[in-house]
Write a protein that holds these residues in place. Structure first.
Motif, PDB file in Angstrom:
ATOM      1  N   ILE B 106      22.870 -30.923  49.461  1.00  0.00           N
ATOM      2  CA  ILE B 106      24.129 -31.232  48.629  1.00  0.00           C
ATOM      3  C   ILE B 106      25.258 -30.357  49.343  1.00  0.00           C
ATOM      4  O   ILE B 106      26.562 -31.083  49.599  1.00  0.00           O
ATOM      5  CB  ILE B 106      24.020 -30.930  47.106  1.00  0.00           C
ATOM      6  N   TRP B 107      24.976 -29.380  49.765  1.00  0.00           N
ATOM      7  CA  TRP B 107      26.218 -28.596  50.381  1.00  0.00           C
ATOM      8  C   TRP B 107      26.604 -29.234  51.709  1.00  0.00           C
ATOM      9  O   TRP B 107      27.780 -28.657  52.230  1.00  0.00           O
ATOM     10  CB  TRP B 107      25.838 -27.078  50.659  1.00  0.00           C
ATOM     11  N   GLN B 108      25.924 -30.081  52.101  1.00  0.00           N
ATOM     12  CA  GLN B 108      26.454 -30.520  53.766  1.00  0.00           C
ATOM     13  C   GLN B 108      27.628 -31.623  53.554  1.00  0.00           C
ATOM     14  O   GLN B 108      28.047 -32.089  54.450  1.00  0.00           O
ATOM     15  CB  GLN B 108      25.020 -31.204  54.347  1.00  0.00           C
ATOM     16  N   CYS B 109      28.180 -31.900  52.386  1.00  0.00           N
ATOM     17  CA  CYS B 109      29.333 -32.720  52.230  1.00  0.00           C
ATOM     18  C   CYS B 109      30.288 -32.254  53.314  1.00  0.00           C
ATOM     19  O   CYS B 109      30.614 -31.058  53.396  1.00  0.00           O
ATOM     20  CB  CYS B 109      29.713 -32.746  51.043  1.00  0.00           C
ATOM     21  N   VAL B 110      30.952 -33.163  54.084  1.00  0.00           N
ATOM     22  CA  VAL B 110      31.740 -32.574  55.134  1.00  0.00           C
ATOM     23  C   VAL B 110      33.294 -32.715  54.645  1.00  0.00           C
ATOM     24  O   VAL B 110      34.254 -32.716  55.455  1.00  0.00           O
ATOM     25  CB  VAL B 110      31.924 -33.360  56.421  1.00  0.00           C
ATOM     26  N   SER B 111      33.568 -33.264  53.379  1.00  0.00           N
ATOM     27  CA  SER B 111      34.893 -33.150  52.912  1.00  0.00           C
ATOM     28  C   SER B 111      35.758 -34.018  53.576  1.00  0.00           C
ATOM     29  O   SER B 111      36.885 -33.864  53.575  1.00  0.00           O
ATOM     30  CB  SER B 111      35.687 -31.868  52.656  1.00  0.00           C
ATOM     31  N   CYS B 112      35.318 -35.138  54.035  1.00  0.00           N
ATOM     32  CA  CYS B 112      35.979 -36.265  54.651  1.00  0.00           C
ATOM     33  C   CYS B 112      36.973 -37.092  53.843  1.00  0.00           C
ATOM     34  O   CYS B 112      38.013 -37.579  54.104  1.00  0.00           O
ATOM     35  CB  CYS B 112      35.120 -37.282  55.547  1.00  0.00           C
ATOM     36  N   ASN B 113      36.684 -37.117  52.571  1.00  0.00           N
ATOM     37  CA  ASN B 113      37.193 -37.700  51.708  1.00  0.00           C
ATOM     38  C   ASN B 113      37.076 -39.314  51.592  1.00  0.00           C
ATOM     39  O   ASN B 113      38.007 -40.010  50.943  1.00  0.00           O
ATOM     40  CB  ASN B 113      38.649 -37.354  51.431  1.00  0.00           C
ATOM     41  N   LYS B 114      36.138 -39.758  52.350  1.00  0.00           N
ATOM     42  CA  LYS B 114      36.014 -41.298  52.285  1.00  0.00           C
ATOM     43  C   LYS B 114      35.587 -41.828  50.948  1.00  0.00           C
ATOM     44  O   LYS B 114      36.022 -42.881  50.536  1.00  0.00           O
ATOM     45  CB  LYS B 114      34.813 -41.445  53.338  1.00  0.00           C
ATOM     46  N   CYS B 115      34.493 -40.905  50.289  1.00  0.00           N
ATOM     47  CA  CYS B 115      34.193 -41.233  48.812  1.00  0.00           C
ATOM     48  C   CYS B 115      35.457 -41.527  48.117  1.00  0.00           C
ATOM     49  O   CYS B 115      35.712 -42.272  47.337  1.00  0.00           O
ATOM     50  CB  CYS B 115      33.409 -40.281  48.489  1.00  0.00           C
ATOM     51  N   THR B 132      28.772 -29.283  42.481  1.00  0.00           N
ATOM     52  CA  THR B 132      27.588 -29.308  42.378  1.00  0.00           C
ATOM     53  C   THR B 132      26.724 -28.366  43.067  1.00  0.00           C
ATOM     54  O   THR B 132      25.731 -27.273  42.757  1.00  0.00           O
ATOM     55  CB  THR B 132      26.970 -30.659  42.727  1.00  0.00           C
ATOM     56  N   ALA B 133      27.296 -28.065  44.492  1.00  0.00           N
ATOM     57  CA  ALA B 133      27.132 -27.173  45.389  1.00  0.00           C
ATOM     58  C   ALA B 133      27.118 -25.695  44.736  1.00  0.00           C
ATOM     59  O   ALA B 133      26.373 -25.210  44.712  1.00  0.00           O
ATOM     60  CB  ALA B 133      27.434 -27.135  46.677  1.00  0.00           C
ATOM     61  N   HIS B 134      28.242 -25.608  44.125  1.00  0.00           N
ATOM     62  CA  HIS B 134      28.899 -24.338  43.354  1.00  0.00           C
ATOM     63  C   HIS B 134      27.944 -24.078  42.349  1.00  0.00           C
ATOM     64  O   HIS B 134      27.245 -22.868  42.032  1.00  0.00           O
ATOM     65  CB  HIS B 134      30.045 -24.386  43.135  1.00  0.00           C
ATOM     66  N   TRP B 135      27.594 -25.028  41.442  1.00  0.00           N
ATOM     67  CA  TRP B 135      26.624 -25.299  40.125  1.00  0.00           C
ATOM     68  C   TRP B 135      25.435 -24.464  40.861  1.00  0.00           C
ATOM     69  O   TRP B 135      24.530 -23.669  39.997  1.00  0.00           O
ATOM     70  CB  TRP B 135      26.561 -26.338  39.532  1.00  0.00           C
ATOM     71  N   LEU B 136      24.787 -25.154  41.604  1.00  0.00           N
ATOM     72  CA  LEU B 136      23.416 -24.886  41.987  1.00  0.00           C
ATOM     73  C   LEU B 136      23.171 -23.342  42.468  1.00  0.00           C
ATOM     74  O   LEU B 136      22.328 -22.719  42.396  1.00  0.00           O
ATOM     75  CB  LEU B 136      22.789 -25.820  43.310  1.00  0.00           C
ATOM     76  N   GLU B 137      24.339 -23.048  43.116  1.00  0.00           N
ATOM     77  CA  GLU B 137      24.206 -21.627  43.560  1.00  0.00           C
ATOM     78  C   GLU B 137      24.470 -20.512  42.321  1.00  0.00           C
ATOM     79  O   GLU B 137      23.628 -19.430  42.127  1.00  0.00           O
ATOM     80  CB  GLU B 137      25.351 -21.299  44.593  1.00  0.00           C
ATOM     81  N   LEU B 138      25.392 -20.842  41.540  1.00  0.00           N
ATOM     82  CA  LEU B 138      25.466 -19.874  40.181  1.00  0.00           C
ATOM     83  C   LEU B 138      24.332 -19.984  39.319  1.00  0.00           C
ATOM     84  O   LEU B 138      24.109 -18.944  38.766  1.00  0.00           O
ATOM     85  CB  LEU B 138      26.741 -20.597  39.500  1.00  0.00           C
ATOM     86  N   LYS B 139      23.644 -21.223  39.206  1.00  0.00           N
ATOM     87  CA  LYS B 139      22.515 -21.354  38.654  1.00  0.00           C
ATOM     88  C   LYS B 139      21.270 -20.450  39.206  1.00  0.00           C
ATOM     89  O   LYS B 139      20.078 -20.311  38.510  1.00  0.00           O
ATOM     90  CB  LYS B 139      22.014 -22.632  38.217  1.00  0.00           C
ATOM     91  N   GLY B 140      21.411 -20.180  40.369  1.00  0.00           N
ATOM     92  CA  GLY B 140      20.436 -19.579  41.175  1.00  0.00           C
ATOM     93  C   GLY B 140      19.301 -20.451  41.625  1.00  0.00           C
ATOM     94  O   GLY B 140      18.330 -19.874  42.064  1.00  0.00           O
ATOM     95  N   HIS B 141      19.720 -21.782  41.809  1.00  0.00           N
ATOM     96  CA  HIS B 141      18.586 -22.837  42.253  1.00  0.00           C
ATOM     97  C   HIS B 141      18.505 -22.751  43.876  1.00  0.00           C
ATOM     98  O   HIS B 141      17.677 -23.196  44.403  1.00  0.00           O
ATOM     99  CB  HIS B 141      19.229 -24.130  41.994  1.00  0.00           C
ATOM    100  N   THR B 142      19.642 -22.179  44.517  1.00  0.00           N
ATOM    101  CA  THR B 142      19.831 -22.206  45.820  1.00  0.00           C
ATOM    102  C   THR B 142      20.479 -20.833  46.362  1.00  0.00           C
ATOM    103  O   THR B 142      20.902 -20.160  45.758  1.00  0.00           O
ATOM    104  CB  THR B 142      20.448 -23.314  46.629  1.00  0.00           C
ATOM    105  N   GLU B 143      19.962 -20.300  47.537  1.00  0.00           N
ATOM    106  CA  GLU B 143      20.645 -19.074  48.087  1.00  0.00           C
ATOM    107  C   GLU B 143      22.089 -19.601  48.442  1.00  0.00           C
ATOM    108  O   GLU B 143      22.327 -20.677  48.446  1.00  0.00           O
ATOM    109  CB  GLU B 143      19.895 -18.478  49.151  1.00  0.00           C
ATOM    110  N   LYS B 144      22.767 -18.569  48.712  1.00  0.00           N
ATOM    111  CA  LYS B 144      24.175 -18.832  49.283  1.00  0.00           C
ATOM    112  C   LYS B 144      24.045 -19.627  50.573  1.00  0.00           C
ATOM    113  O   LYS B 144      23.545 -19.314  51.560  1.00  0.00           O
ATOM    114  CB  LYS B 144      25.077 -17.627  49.823  1.00  0.00           C
ATOM    115  N   LYS B 145      24.582 -20.929  50.715  1.00  0.00           N
ATOM    116  CA  LYS B 145      24.588 -21.827  51.911  1.00  0.00           C
ATOM    117  C   LYS B 145      25.537 -21.483  52.945  1.00  0.00           C
ATOM    118  O   LYS B 145      26.511 -20.848  52.489  1.00  0.00           O
ATOM    119  CB  LYS B 145      24.698 -23.178  51.520  1.00  0.00           C
ATOM    120  N   PRO B 146      25.099 -21.871  54.285  1.00  0.00           N
ATOM    121  CA  PRO B 146      26.276 -21.150  55.332  1.00  0.00           C
ATOM    122  C   PRO B 146      27.592 -21.815  55.049  1.00  0.00           C
ATOM    123  O   PRO B 146      28.518 -20.848  55.198  1.00  0.00           O
ATOM    124  CB  PRO B 146      25.609 -22.160  56.537  1.00  0.00           C
TER     125      PRO B 146
END
Lengths: 307, 248
Positions: B106-115, B132-146
């Protein structure tokens, strides 16, 4: 020639002082050659690029509001930003301050604490370097000033994401004939055609180069850039013209990376549109910073009598 | 609970038994493959509210599932599993376990704003992806992504000095993510540039790495921004019912 943008405030932004210095240099030189005056914003700050909004979008609004308030304080009605990221963020701040109460409150609070005037929407107009030349000089004006025609150089015009998306922050675009289009932008095409270039029909004008993750997700960026490069070549382009330092550096970096990591070599050159315009206006390649680009286009330019 | 979209034919949903007899009927082996239940019972009913409480996620409730976002998506074109429309659906339904299957992309969104450009309902899907990427991290579901590390490296410099110096961001990011600065392609690029670059410019760029560019009189803005950031972080943790003290 409206005279409206003859004397504008200039917001170069961080990238133009670093990796994008060739864009900074060529923009200034082209302005000088066209008799347009630009004055750098005093003591400006970073617009937050793509990163600060991921911490909190309202902070990004504040950062741009501070820059806009400087332009206002300096007595300017217009600020010109050549970087797509800076341009986008100034536009977004303008939109949010006009439409969102919460953004206004956060900006006001931060501005007060930082000790400067709170910027209010509607005081300063933000334009891109493309608007600046297109509106103030126009194709006819440019044609009259061309000393060294680009002579049919085949160019793929690449605008990237931030110049046209999302549509709602650019109220002046999509307003019928003469205005810029968000789905098929043409300002850069128009200017380069006036300078003698032959624009190829490039379908990826507003595709994404993966600039936001250029370092954090390099493989994705390399794939996206490789697509841009190979498509430009398939369209017959010698050069991809850019109007954003992030796209430009991204294309250069991932062209090198695609060759080293994926073993895919492409030979299309990458130049800022201001460099191409500058050379057409008779400035030397050195003066518009061609040797400062990572993408080495000197042989091609020599061959075309532009260097 | 209604039955919701869920792919049934996945390896982990298929069950076969070597020896099984039910009411006198032999159902052993591959010919009698069972598929696990499609009834969903582990909803997280707070999920939509939690995402909406994070910056960017505010308008998720507007979505009517037309799929314009996924259709326009840059990343979806290179990875069909990257599906903003589906994730918005899962979040609105509270189907957390299903969303977690995709937590590492989910963190791989490139923010191109096409959506965001395509969306007829002004959901701002790009913002929802970041929330959502932020939520996953805050909830401890993922480590901090690059990309989070990059955002932090960049933003810290902006907050501290008012400006960034791109060479410094690059070096700092590579150090924090434990990557070598000496990547083949980076060396090749810099080498070809050094052959052409005028000496004066190289000196100027060199100086910028020693004397970091900064905005004068920035300290008050810095203090105001830091205060605001801490306030927002605490608010986000509260909305997600996390320990507020637990903030770094």
């Amino acid at each position: 020639m409206s005279g409206k943008y003859k004397d504008v405030a200039y917001y170069p932004g961080c990238a133009l002082e670093g990796t994008g210095h060739a864009y900074n240099r060529s923009t200034k030189e082209v302005g000088k050659a066209l008799g347009l005056k630009i004055t750098e914003l005093k003591n400006w700050n970073c617009c937050g690029a793509m990163e600060v909004k991921n911490v909190d979008p309202k902070l990004q609004t504040y950062l741009s509001a501070r820059n806009l308030s400087i332009a206002e304080e300096m007595g300017y009605k217009t600020v010109m930003a050549p970087c797509n990221g800076c341009y986008h963020n100034l536009k977004k701040a303008e939109y949010d301050l006009a439409h969102d109460q919460n953004s206004r409150e956060v900006t006001d609070r931060l501005s007060r604490k930082a000790g400067h005037k709170t910027y209010e929407a509607g005081k300063v107009e933000t334009i891109h370097a493309l608007d600046w030349i297109k509106e103030e000089i126009g194709e006819e004006g440019l044609k009259a000033r061309v000393k060294n025609s680009l002579n049919g150089l085949k160019i793929a015009n690449y605008y990237g994401c931030m110049y046209t998306r999302p549509r709602h922050i650019f109220p002046e675009k999509d307003q019928g004939p003469g205005s810029e289009s968000t789905s098929k932008p043409h300002f850069m095409d128009d200017l380069l055609a006036a300078a003698g270039a032959e624009n190829v029909d490039y379908p990826l004008k507003t595709a994404c180069c993966g600039g936001a993750h250029t370092l954090s997700d390099s493989d994705t960026s390399t794939k996206l850039v490789l697509n841009l490069l190979t498509t430009a070549e398939a369209c017959g382009a010698d050069v991809i013209a850019t109007e954003c330092p992030t796209c430009h550096t991204g294309l250069e970096m991932h062209q090198a990376r695609a060759e080293k990591v994926f073993g895919r070599k492409t030979k299309v050159k990458i130049l800022y549109f201001t460099q191409l315009l500058g050379m057409a206006l008779g400035l030397s390649a050195r003066k518009v910073g061609v040797q400062e680009n990572f993408s080495d286009s000197m042989d091609l330019l020599r061959e075309r009598g532009l260097y | 609970m209604p039955i919701h979209e869920k792919s049934l034919i996945r390896p982990e949903n298929l069950v076969t038994h070597e020896h099984l007899e039910i009411e006198g009927v032999d159902v052993s082996g591959h010919w009698s493959t069972f598929i696990n239940t499609r009834a969903v019972s582990d909803y997280n009913e707070q999920m939509q509210e939690e995402i909406a409480a994070l910056p960017g996620g505010e308008y998720i409730h507007r979505c009517w599932q037309c799929g314009s976002c996924t259709n326009a998506c840059t990343v979806n074109a290179i990875n069909p599993d990257f599906n903003p429309r589906y994730w918005i659906y899962l979040i609105r339904m509270g189907y957390e376990s299903e969303l977690l299957r995709d937590k590492d992309i989910i963190w791989q969104c490139v923010s191109c704003n096409k959506c965001t450009y395509a969306c007829p309902r002004d959901v701002f899907p790009e913002g929802v992806m970041k929330a959502t990427a932020h939520w996953l991290e805050l909830k401890g579901h993922t480590e901090k992504k690059p990309s989070m590390v990059f955002d932090e490296t960049f933003s810290e410099q902006v907050f501290a000095t008012g400006k960034i110096e791109d060479g410094r961001v690059l070096r700092e990011f590579f150090a924090r993510t434990k990557q070598s600065l000496f990547q083949d392609w980076l060396i090749a690029m810099v080498r070809s540039l050094l052959m052409r670059l005028p000496v004066t410019l190289m000196m100027k760029l060199g100086l910028a790495t020693v004397f970091h560019p900064r905005t004068r009189g920035w300290s008050k803005a810095q203090a105001a921004i830091d205060e605001y950031v801490h306030e927002r972080e605490a608010a986000a943790r509260k909305a997600l019912r996390l320990d507020v003290q637990g903030a770094e």
